[in-house]
Design a protein around this motif. Structure first.
Motif, PDB file in Angstrom:
ATOM      1  N   ILE A 173       0.733  -1.311  -0.065  1.00  0.00           N
ATOM      2  CA  ILE A 173      -0.076  -0.065   0.042  1.00  0.00           C
ATOM      3  C   ILE A 173       0.736   1.289  -0.017  1.00  0.00           C
ATOM      4  N   ALA A 174       0.704   2.183  -0.779  1.00  0.00           N
ATOM      5  CA  ALA A 174       1.261   3.369  -1.184  1.00  0.00           C
ATOM      6  C   ALA A 174       0.353   4.501  -0.712  1.00  0.00           C
ATOM      7  N   ARG A 175       0.829   5.488  -0.026  1.00  0.00           N
ATOM      8  CA  ARG A 175      -0.052   6.713   0.297  1.00  0.00           C
ATOM      9  C   ARG A 175       0.669   7.946   0.194  1.00  0.00           C
ATOM     10  N   GLY A 176      -0.051   8.928  -0.272  1.00  0.00           N
ATOM     11  CA  GLY A 176       0.734  10.352  -0.224  1.00  0.00           C
ATOM     12  C   GLY A 176      -0.340  11.523  -0.658  1.00  0.00           C
ATOM     13  N   ALA A 177       0.219  12.672  -0.388  1.00  0.00           N
ATOM     14  CA  ALA A 177      -0.582  13.926  -0.995  1.00  0.00           C
ATOM     15  C   ALA A 177      -0.801  13.922  -2.277  1.00  0.00           C
ATOM     16  N   THR A 178       0.104  13.485  -3.147  1.00  0.00           N
ATOM     17  CA  THR A 178      -0.017  13.887  -4.590  1.00  0.00           C
ATOM     18  C   THR A 178      -0.386  12.440  -5.231  1.00  0.00           C
ATOM     19  N   GLU A 179      -1.666  12.475  -5.786  1.00  0.00           N
ATOM     20  CA  GLU A 179      -2.101  11.092  -6.365  1.00  0.00           C
ATOM     21  C   GLU A 179      -1.237  10.530  -7.598  1.00  0.00           C
ATOM     22  N   PRO A 180      -0.663  11.401  -8.470  1.00  0.00           N
ATOM     23  CA  PRO A 180       0.114  10.939  -9.596  1.00  0.00           C
ATOM     24  C   PRO A 180       1.479  10.381  -9.148  1.00  0.00           C
TER      25      PRO A 180
ATOM     26  N   PRO B  90      -1.040  -1.752 -10.159  1.00  0.00           N
ATOM     27  CA  PRO B  90      -1.761  -0.791  -9.078  1.00  0.00           C
ATOM     28  C   PRO B  90      -3.143  -0.419  -9.356  1.00  0.00           C
ATOM     29  N   ALA B  91      -3.824  -0.362  -8.173  1.00  0.00           N
ATOM     30  CA  ALA B  91      -5.135   0.273  -8.401  1.00  0.00           C
ATOM     31  C   ALA B  91      -5.716   0.923  -6.971  1.00  0.00           C
ATOM     32  N   PRO B  92      -6.541   1.889  -7.291  1.00  0.00           N
ATOM     33  CA  PRO B  92      -6.920   2.776  -6.202  1.00  0.00           C
ATOM     34  C   PRO B  92      -7.338   1.608  -4.888  1.00  0.00           C
ATOM     35  N   ALA B  93      -6.924   1.946  -3.758  1.00  0.00           N
ATOM     36  CA  ALA B  93      -7.396   0.994  -2.620  1.00  0.00           C
ATOM     37  C   ALA B  93      -8.985   1.288  -2.471  1.00  0.00           C
ATOM     38  N   PRO B  94      -9.633  -0.019  -1.978  1.00  0.00           N
ATOM     39  CA  PRO B  94     -11.052   0.419  -1.557  1.00  0.00           C
ATOM     40  C   PRO B  94     -11.307   1.644  -1.055  1.00  0.00           C
ATOM     41  N   ILE B  95     -10.641   1.929  -0.058  1.00  0.00           N
ATOM     42  CA  ILE B  95     -10.861   3.605   0.413  1.00  0.00           C
ATOM     43  C   ILE B  95      -9.599   4.191  -0.188  1.00  0.00           C
ATOM     44  N   PRO B  96      -9.855   4.985  -1.351  1.00  0.00           N
ATOM     45  CA  PRO B  96      -8.942   5.719  -2.020  1.00  0.00           C
ATOM     46  C   PRO B  96      -8.353   6.907  -1.359  1.00  0.00           C
ATOM     47  N   LYS B  97      -8.921   7.491  -0.424  1.00  0.00           N
ATOM     48  CA  LYS B  97      -8.436   8.622   0.322  1.00  0.00           C
ATOM     49  C   LYS B  97      -8.736   8.475   1.960  1.00  0.00           C
ATOM     50  N   LEU B  98      -7.458   8.533   2.411  1.00  0.00           N
ATOM     51  CA  LEU B  98      -7.738   8.371   4.077  1.00  0.00           C
ATOM     52  C   LEU B  98      -6.805   9.244   4.660  1.00  0.00           C
ATOM     53  N   ARG B  99      -7.421  10.129   5.578  1.00  0.00           N
ATOM     54  CA  ARG B  99      -6.669  11.049   6.187  1.00  0.00           C
ATOM     55  C   ARG B  99      -5.923  12.163   5.306  1.00  0.00           C
ATOM     56  N   GLY B 100      -6.592  12.396   4.403  1.00  0.00           N
ATOM     57  CA  GLY B 100      -5.953  13.320   3.541  1.00  0.00           C
ATOM     58  C   GLY B 100      -5.065  13.041   2.587  1.00  0.00           C
TER      59      GLY B 100
ATOM     60  N   HIS C 201      -3.898   9.920  -0.668  1.00  0.00           N
ATOM     61  CA  HIS C 201      -4.388   9.004  -1.659  1.00  0.00           C
ATOM     62  C   HIS C 201      -3.678   7.946  -1.524  1.00  0.00           C
ATOM     63  N   ARG C 202      -4.521   6.962  -1.807  1.00  0.00           N
ATOM     64  CA  ARG C 202      -3.841   5.291  -1.494  1.00  0.00           C
ATOM     65  C   ARG C 202      -4.107   4.610  -2.746  1.00  0.00           C
ATOM     66  N   TYR C 203      -3.142   3.714  -3.108  1.00  0.00           N
ATOM     67  CA  TYR C 203      -3.158   2.849  -4.070  1.00  0.00           C
ATOM     68  C   TYR C 203      -2.608   1.528  -3.557  1.00  0.00           C
TER      69      TYR C 203
ATOM     70  N   GLU D  22       9.121  11.665  -2.564  1.00  0.00           N
ATOM     71  CA  GLU D  22       9.413  12.518  -1.743  1.00  0.00           C
ATOM     72  C   GLU D  22       7.561  12.808  -1.044  1.00  0.00           C
ATOM     73  N   ARG D  23       7.187  12.587   0.320  1.00  0.00           N
ATOM     74  CA  ARG D  23       5.954  12.579   0.832  1.00  0.00           C
ATOM     75  C   ARG D  23       5.143  11.481   0.382  1.00  0.00           C
ATOM     76  N   VAL D  24       5.775  10.272  -0.049  1.00  0.00           N
ATOM     77  CA  VAL D  24       5.051   9.142  -0.409  1.00  0.00           C
ATOM     78  C   VAL D  24       5.663   8.195   0.550  1.00  0.00           C
ATOM     79  N   ARG D  25       4.721   7.265   1.160  1.00  0.00           N
ATOM     80  CA  ARG D  25       4.988   6.322   2.146  1.00  0.00           C
ATOM     81  C   ARG D  25       4.356   5.108   1.571  1.00  0.00           C
ATOM     82  N   SER D  26       5.131   3.796   1.786  1.00  0.00           N
ATOM     83  CA  SER D  26       4.593   2.533   1.495  1.00  0.00           C
ATOM     84  C   SER D  26       4.816   1.705   2.543  1.00  0.00           C
ATOM     85  N   VAL D  27       3.982   0.853   2.623  1.00  0.00           N
ATOM     86  CA  VAL D  27       3.860  -0.578   3.777  1.00  0.00           C
ATOM     87  C   VAL D  27       3.685  -1.712   2.969  1.00  0.00           C
TER      88      VAL D  27
END
Length: 350
Positions: A264-271, A295-305, A307-309, A336-341
């Motif tokens: 799962i990757a998430r960050g403020a900028t979707e692209p 990759p695809a948008p996560a079932p909850i595509p946005k969480l706590r501001g 974007h999630r893929y 930068e500003r993208v996190r993954s787990v």
């Protein structure tokens, strides 16, 4: 002969098809009649509804706009006690709108069923009967959970309703009726284990009744009574459930016939989020024996501001899967500003 667990006969379970019921609220005619009989017989009742709040969504009937959290791509839940709309994912709250924020219509409708609304209906239908609700809203205080259960244990409360926290680990011999108000809430989630969880939840809550000499019964309300998970849960038949579920898991390549991982990757900028997982997916597709979905948008595509893929990865064995991910990730630079787990053997797909 009914199956027995620890020399205790399992209670009879009845499925109520809500497609053919003319509901005036959350409770079907059959469940209401069973509750009336149980109360006359001085028994106690447990009602399970795995959605807290009063209304699970707020919508404009004029333009169909759904009021969503400003930080998460999920519907806001209306809580009647404090007249607040609350996001159950990030705890953002705001006052309910007086007009539609999209089209300006003055007609706002509150839909869906939560534990607060169920509590109000039970109190209205059974005036004078002591009712208690247990969910994340009522058990925040110190010892609130224990106090509520202690009152139920001593018979001060006749009806206990709540979320899945009341489904397991409770032993009350005077409980002779359990009602599952909406058995479908988790059945159609985008998760290979959705049917398994539904089976577990129904069988667990069914085990809360029939523990005393008077036995017990369970009524399960559902809009989809045909799924094998509910049919098997109605007869407490794990073998029947597994015999239907396992061939489907094998056909689709899901555990236990493969090992599963999710990135799962998430960050403020979707692209940037999407591009990172696309590059990682390319690296992982070069690994023999590894199946990469997304990759695809996560079932909850946005969480706590943010974007999630996500990527879904499958392999025959867990260790090669883990090694492939560990080798590929350092070769792909994280923006930068993208996190993954990485979630090995994920328990849910949200």
């Amino acid at each position: 002969m009914p199956r027995r667990i620890a020399d205790r006969p399992m209670p009879a379970v009845r499925l109520v098809d809500l497609r053919t019921e003319k509901l005036r609220g959350a409770l079907s005619r059959q469940l209401c009649q069973a509750m009336e009989q149980t109360l006359r017989d001085d028994g106690q009742i447990i009602l399970l509804l795995n959605r807290r709040g009063y209304s699970t969504h707020v919508r404009c009937p004029a333009c169909s706009a759904l009021v969503k959290c400003k930080h998460c791509d999920v519907a806001m839940t209306f809580h009647r006690e404090d007249r607040t709309m609350l996001c159950h994912w990030c705890d953002y709250r705001e006052a309910p709108p007086s007009v539609c924020p999209e089209c300006g219509s003055g007609t706002i409708r509150y839909g869906g069923l939560g534990t607060q609304k169920l509590e109000g209906e039970v109190r209205a239908r059974f005036p004078g009967v002591a009712v208690a609700r247990m969910d994340a809203d009522t058990t925040r205080g110190a010892n609130a959970h224990e106090v509520a259960l202690d009152k139920f244990r001593h018979g001060e409360t006749r009806v206990l309703l709540g979320t899945q926290m009341i489904a397991k680990g409770l032993d009350f011999p005077n409980v002779t009726l359990v009602g599952v108000v909406n058995a479908d809430s988790a059945l159609h989630l985008p998760d290979c284990r959705a049917a398994e969880r539904t089976f577990q939840l129904v069988t667990q809550v069914a085990g809360r009744t029939g523990r005393g000499p008077r036995g017990g019964r369970v009524i399960v309300q559902t809009f989809a009574p045909a799924p094998p998970a509910l049919e098997a849960a109605a007869t407490h038949d794990f073998v029947r459930f597994a015999s239907r579920e396992l061939p489907e898991r094998q056909r689709d390549g899901y555990p236990p016939f493969s090992s599963l991982a999710r990135v799962i990757a998430r960050g403020a900028t979707e692209p940037h989020v999407r591009a990172y997982l696309e590059e990682l997916a390319t690296a992982l597709r070069a690994v023999e024996g590894l199946r990469v979905l997304g990759p695809a948008p996560a079932p909850i595509p946005k969480l706590r501001g943010e974007h999630r893929y996500h990527l879904q990865l499958r392999a025959a064995e867990r260790e090669p899967l883990r090694l492939a991910i560990a080798a590929a990730m350092p070769r792909v630079s994280l923006p930068e500003r993208v996190r993954s787990v990485v979630d090995l053997d994920p328990t849910d797909m949200l």
